[in-house]
Design a protein around this motif. Sequence first.
Motif, PDB file in Angstrom:
ATOM      1  N   ALA A  30       0.842  -1.201   0.000  1.00 22.92           N
ATOM      2  CA  ALA A  30       0.000   0.000   0.000  1.00 22.92           C
ATOM      3  C   ALA A  30       0.875   1.248   0.000  1.00 22.92           C
ATOM      4  O   ALA A  30       0.577   2.223  -0.698  1.00 22.92           O
ATOM      5  CB  ALA A  30      -0.930   0.000   1.205  1.00 22.92           C
ATOM      6  N   PHE A  31       1.959   1.228   0.779  1.00 21.26           N
ATOM      7  CA  PHE A  31       2.886   2.352   0.783  1.00 21.26           C
ATOM      8  C   PHE A  31       3.494   2.541  -0.604  1.00 21.26           C
ATOM      9  O   PHE A  31       3.631   3.673  -1.079  1.00 21.26           O
ATOM     10  CB  PHE A  31       4.001   2.160   1.816  1.00 21.26           C
ATOM     11  N   ALA A  32       3.826   1.450  -1.273  1.00 26.46           N
ATOM     12  CA  ALA A  32       4.414   1.529  -2.614  1.00 26.46           C
ATOM     13  C   ALA A  32       3.447   2.203  -3.595  1.00 26.46           C
ATOM     14  O   ALA A  32       3.861   2.995  -4.441  1.00 26.46           O
ATOM     15  CB  ALA A  32       4.802   0.141  -3.114  1.00 26.46           C
ATOM     16  N   VAL A  33       2.165   1.903  -3.467  1.00 26.56           N
ATOM     17  CA  VAL A  33       1.166   2.530  -4.343  1.00 26.56           C
ATOM     18  C   VAL A  33       1.101   4.029  -4.059  1.00 26.56           C
ATOM     19  O   VAL A  33       1.109   4.854  -4.983  1.00 26.56           O
ATOM     20  CB  VAL A  33      -0.223   1.874  -4.170  1.00 26.56           C
ATOM     21  N   LEU A  34       1.040   4.401  -2.784  1.00 25.41           N
ATOM     22  CA  LEU A  34       1.027   5.825  -2.423  1.00 25.41           C
ATOM     23  C   LEU A  34       2.292   6.523  -2.910  1.00 25.41           C
ATOM     24  O   LEU A  34       2.235   7.636  -3.425  1.00 25.41           O
ATOM     25  CB  LEU A  34       0.894   5.990  -0.907  1.00 25.41           C
ATOM     26  N   TYR A  35       3.423   5.864  -2.750  1.00 24.41           N
ATOM     27  CA  TYR A  35       4.700   6.415  -3.201  1.00 24.41           C
ATOM     28  C   TYR A  35       4.638   6.719  -4.695  1.00 24.41           C
ATOM     29  O   TYR A  35       4.965   7.817  -5.123  1.00 24.41           O
ATOM     30  CB  TYR A  35       5.826   5.430  -2.890  1.00 24.41           C
ATOM     31  N   ARG A  36       4.201   5.735  -5.475  1.00 24.26           N
ATOM     32  CA  ARG A  36       4.113   5.927  -6.928  1.00 24.26           C
ATOM     33  C   ARG A  36       3.175   7.072  -7.283  1.00 24.26           C
ATOM     34  O   ARG A  36       3.419   7.830  -8.220  1.00 24.26           O
ATOM     35  CB  ARG A  36       3.630   4.638  -7.617  1.00 24.26           C
ATOM     36  N   ARG A  37       2.067   7.191  -6.545  1.00 25.74           N
ATOM     37  CA  ARG A  37       1.094   8.238  -6.847  1.00 25.74           C
ATOM     38  C   ARG A  37       1.635   9.639  -6.563  1.00 25.74           C
ATOM     39  O   ARG A  37       1.251  10.592  -7.249  1.00 25.74           O
ATOM     40  CB  ARG A  37      -0.175   8.040  -6.003  1.00 25.74           C
ATOM     41  N   TYR A  38       2.474   9.769  -5.556  1.00 23.91           N
ATOM     42  CA  TYR A  38       2.806  11.112  -5.080  1.00 23.91           C
ATOM     43  C   TYR A  38       4.269  11.520  -5.149  1.00 23.91           C
ATOM     44  O   TYR A  38       4.572  12.706  -4.986  1.00 23.91           O
ATOM     45  CB  TYR A  38       2.315  11.285  -3.637  1.00 23.91           C
ATOM     46  N   VAL A  39       5.204  10.628  -5.402  1.00 25.92           N
ATOM     47  CA  VAL A  39       6.613  10.984  -5.335  1.00 25.92           C
ATOM     48  C   VAL A  39       6.979  12.110  -6.314  1.00 25.92           C
ATOM     49  O   VAL A  39       7.698  13.044  -5.949  1.00 25.92           O
ATOM     50  CB  VAL A  39       7.530   9.755  -5.526  1.00 25.92           C
ATOM     51  N   GLU A  40       6.477  12.054  -7.506  1.00 24.75           N
ATOM     52  CA  GLU A  40       6.826  13.075  -8.500  1.00 24.75           C
ATOM     53  C   GLU A  40       6.270  14.444  -8.105  1.00 24.75           C
ATOM     54  O   GLU A  40       6.961  15.453  -8.201  1.00 24.75           O
ATOM     55  CB  GLU A  40       6.313  12.664  -9.883  1.00 24.75           C
ATOM     56  N   ARG A  41       5.037  14.468  -7.650  1.00 24.79           N
ATOM     57  CA  ARG A  41       4.431  15.736  -7.221  1.00 24.79           C
ATOM     58  C   ARG A  41       5.184  16.350  -6.046  1.00 24.79           C
ATOM     59  O   ARG A  41       5.448  17.548  -6.020  1.00 24.79           O
ATOM     60  CB  ARG A  41       2.985  15.518  -6.795  1.00 24.79           C
ATOM     61  N   ILE A  42       5.492  15.515  -5.060  1.00 25.38           N
ATOM     62  CA  ILE A  42       6.203  16.000  -3.875  1.00 25.38           C
ATOM     63  C   ILE A  42       7.573  16.515  -4.255  1.00 25.38           C
ATOM     64  O   ILE A  42       7.999  17.584  -3.809  1.00 25.38           O
ATOM     65  CB  ILE A  42       6.286  14.886  -2.815  1.00 25.38           C
ATOM     66  N   TYR A  43       8.277  15.765  -5.096  1.00 22.06           N
ATOM     67  CA  TYR A  43       9.613  16.196  -5.537  1.00 22.06           C
ATOM     68  C   TYR A  43       9.528  17.527  -6.299  1.00 22.06           C
ATOM     69  O   TYR A  43      10.329  18.435  -6.056  1.00 22.06           O
ATOM     70  CB  TYR A  43      10.256  15.124  -6.417  1.00 22.06           C
ATOM     71  N   ASN A  44       8.569  17.663  -7.191  1.00 19.87           N
ATOM     72  CA  ASN A  44       8.457  18.902  -7.974  1.00 19.87           C
ATOM     73  C   ASN A  44       8.164  20.112  -7.096  1.00 19.87           C
ATOM     74  O   ASN A  44       8.712  21.197  -7.317  1.00 19.87           O
ATOM     75  CB  ASN A  44       7.393  18.763  -9.063  1.00 19.87           C
ATOM     76  N   ILE A  45       7.327  19.940  -6.090  1.00 16.30           N
ATOM     77  CA  ILE A  45       7.053  21.038  -5.161  1.00 16.30           C
ATOM     78  C   ILE A  45       8.319  21.385  -4.389  1.00 16.30           C
ATOM     79  O   ILE A  45       8.671  22.566  -4.248  1.00 16.30           O
ATOM     80  CB  ILE A  45       5.904  20.673  -4.198  1.00 16.30           C
ATOM     81  N   ALA A  46       9.008  20.382  -3.900  1.00 17.87           N
ATOM     82  CA  ALA A  46      10.253  20.616  -3.154  1.00 17.87           C
ATOM     83  C   ALA A  46      11.282  21.308  -4.031  1.00 17.87           C
ATOM     84  O   ALA A  46      11.978  22.227  -3.582  1.00 17.87           O
ATOM     85  CB  ALA A  46      10.804  19.296  -2.618  1.00 17.87           C
ATOM     86  N   LEU A  47      11.377  20.907  -5.282  1.00 17.36           N
ATOM     87  CA  LEU A  47      12.344  21.523  -6.184  1.00 17.36           C
ATOM     88  C   LEU A  47      12.001  22.988  -6.439  1.00 17.36           C
ATOM     89  O   LEU A  47      12.888  23.848  -6.445  1.00 17.36           O
ATOM     90  CB  LEU A  47      12.409  20.749  -7.505  1.00 17.36           C
ATOM     91  N   ARG A  48      10.724  23.285  -6.616  1.00 21.63           N
ATOM     92  CA  ARG A  48      10.321  24.686  -6.794  1.00 21.63           C
ATOM     93  C   ARG A  48      10.663  25.520  -5.562  1.00 21.63           C
ATOM     94  O   ARG A  48      11.093  26.662  -5.669  1.00 21.63           O
ATOM     95  CB  ARG A  48       8.825  24.788  -7.091  1.00 21.63           C
ATOM     96  N   LEU A  49      10.457  24.963  -4.389  1.00 18.59           N
ATOM     97  CA  LEU A  49      10.706  25.699  -3.156  1.00 18.59           C
ATOM     98  C   LEU A  49      12.192  25.836  -2.839  1.00 18.59           C
ATOM     99  O   LEU A  49      12.629  26.863  -2.325  1.00 18.59           O
ATOM    100  CB  LEU A  49      10.002  25.021  -1.974  1.00 18.59           C
ATOM    101  N   LEU A  50      12.953  24.787  -3.129  1.00 15.15           N
ATOM    102  CA  LEU A  50      14.358  24.745  -2.713  1.00 15.15           C
ATOM    103  C   LEU A  50      15.348  25.100  -3.820  1.00 15.15           C
ATOM    104  O   LEU A  50      16.485  25.463  -3.527  1.00 15.15           O
ATOM    105  CB  LEU A  50      14.694  23.362  -2.148  1.00 15.15           C
ATOM    106  N   SER A  51      14.947  24.941  -5.067  1.00 20.24           N
ATOM    107  CA  SER A  51      15.786  25.246  -6.234  1.00 20.24           C
ATOM    108  C   SER A  51      17.126  24.519  -6.231  1.00 20.24           C
ATOM    109  O   SER A  51      18.113  25.019  -6.750  1.00 20.24           O
ATOM    110  CB  SER A  51      16.031  26.763  -6.337  1.00 20.24           C
ATOM    111  N   HIS A  52      17.148  23.333  -5.646  1.00 19.94           N
ATOM    112  CA  HIS A  52      18.380  22.548  -5.601  1.00 19.94           C
ATOM    113  C   HIS A  52      17.991  21.073  -5.645  1.00 19.94           C
ATOM    114  O   HIS A  52      17.248  20.602  -4.774  1.00 19.94           O
ATOM    115  CB  HIS A  52      19.154  22.867  -4.313  1.00 19.94           C
TER     116      HIS A  52
END
Length: 66
Positions: A30-52
């Motif tokens: 179940a965690f793997a499914v959630l990970y697949r659903r959200y990892v890209e979105r979370i990373y993109n938000i973090a990248l926009r905020l952190l720029s690194h």
Amino acid sequence: MAGDTTRMIELDALADEELVRVASSGGRAAFAVLYRRYVERIYNIALRLLSHVEEAQAAAQEVLLQ
């Protein structure tokens, strides 16, 4: 192996709330499914905020492990 694939397909059909419930009680698939659903979105938000890239990867990992 086929049973694992069938289980993942069944889990893919669940709502996020149900997946969180299953994952919080130790359901790795179940965690793997959630990970697949959200990892890209979370990373993109973090990248926009952190720029690194490395900091964004670390932040995304931290978010997903909490």
